[in-house]
Structures are given as C-alpha cells and as structure tokens.
Design an enzyme around this catalytic site. Sequence first.
Site, PDB file in Angstrom:
ATOM      1  N   HIS A  63      31.851 -21.305 -66.415  1.00  0.00           N
ATOM      2  CA  HIS A  63      31.563 -20.125 -65.275  1.00  0.00           C
ATOM      3  C   HIS A  63      31.957 -18.725 -65.885  1.00  0.00           C
ATOM      4  CE1 HIS A  63      31.798 -22.287 -61.239  1.00  0.00           C
ATOM      5  NE2 HIS A  63      30.936 -22.894 -62.236  1.00  0.00           N
ATOM      6  N   GLU A  65      33.895 -16.443 -65.407  1.00  0.00           N
ATOM      7  CA  GLU A  65      35.226 -15.605 -65.284  1.00  0.00           C
ATOM      8  C   GLU A  65      36.181 -16.556 -66.275  1.00  0.00           C
ATOM      9  OE1 GLU A  65      34.107 -15.003 -61.290  1.00  0.00           O
ATOM     10  OE2 GLU A  65      33.950 -16.733 -62.531  1.00  0.00           O
ATOM     11  N   CYS A 109      35.156 -18.909 -57.935  1.00  0.00           N
ATOM     12  CA  CYS A 109      34.982 -20.176 -57.477  1.00  0.00           C
ATOM     13  C   CYS A 109      36.538 -20.901 -57.173  1.00  0.00           C
ATOM     14  CB  CYS A 109      34.489 -21.097 -58.190  1.00  0.00           C
ATOM     15  SG  CYS A 109      35.095 -21.627 -59.750  1.00  0.00           S
ATOM     16  N   CYS A 119      37.734 -21.341 -61.356  1.00  0.00           N
ATOM     17  CA  CYS A 119      37.860 -19.737 -61.818  1.00  0.00           C
ATOM     18  C   CYS A 119      39.094 -19.141 -61.186  1.00  0.00           C
ATOM     19  CB  CYS A 119      36.599 -18.977 -62.055  1.00  0.00           C
ATOM     20  SG  CYS A 119      35.315 -19.597 -63.007  1.00  0.00           S
TER      21      CYS A 119
END
Length: 175
Positions: A63, A65, A109, A119
């Site tokens: 992801h 981040e 998330c 994240c």
Amino acid sequence: MSDIDDAKHIQYLRAALAEAGKCVPTPTAFCVGCLLVARYPPDSDAPVVLATGYSRELPGNTHAEANALAKARDLPPEDLSALFPNTEQPPSINDVLAHTDVYTTLEPCSVRTSGLAPCADALVAAKVPRCFIGVGEPTDFVQCEGAQKLEDAGCQIIWPRGLEEECLAAARRGH
C-alpha cells in the site's frame, strides 16, 4: 491553517494524486498515493518531501503509505544528512518521522484482507504527528477505521476540502 497553508496542503495532496496515477489498476484494490513531508529540525520553515509511495509500487501487494515509509526508512544516513543539512548531527529516521506530515489520497487502511499489517498501524508506529487525508475509504472491500485509529494514537487528522471527488476517482480507477 491559513489560506497559504491550505494552498500548500492542497499542493501536496495533488502530488499524492500524481503518485496514485502511477498505480497499475486492479478491480480488487484501490489506487492510492502518498507523500511524506518532513519539517526537520522542528523549527524549520522549509518542508522537505522525504518519500513518496503508491499502491503496489513495491513487491508484495503493498500500500501507498507503507511504501512511502519503507522508502524513507531505507534512506542511508548520508542521504538524510543531505536532505536536512541544517542539523548539528545526522538525524535518525525516527526523529525525522516524528516531524513528518502524511498526505494520502485515501484514508489509511485499518484492516488488510491480505493479512499484511494495516497502514494505520505503520503510521502509528512511526509516530507521525499529522495525516492529511483526501477522502475516507469507501466500504467496497472492508469497513475502514484508519483515521480513528490514528486519532486515538494522538495523530492529528486533517480532511482538506476540494479534492474528494478526484481522490475517490483515482482510488476506484480500474473498478
């Protein structure tokens, strides 16, 4: 925040949108972009883009981040010193992250269906003080509580206005 600050935050969020545009779309995941912007030393008035990231940029269903954090943590000490030349000693990445704002196009998330760490947890562990979020995560895949998780950990959550539709369109590209 002043109007000047608002314009700067929107500029950083637009840069995160450009990162999201680099994602390879997939129908089972969002396309997200992220910027880490550091003010270090803390009294500095010259913010520095520490790292960028986007969804699936690094191997392993990653992801935005988490990718930006991984890239920041991989910076060698000499690169950190070059980014922040006005420090007496070479800064540690943990010190820099404690003075870093996160700009992300979609709410970080709080749940991963892949089993990877969320994240929001990574940002909490990094002790980032502020997170600027383009738009909340829709419930397409999971019920997200990333902003609440960050806020509960003491991170200030800021929802800049004006780019919500662009951020959501970027996130759902490929759906």
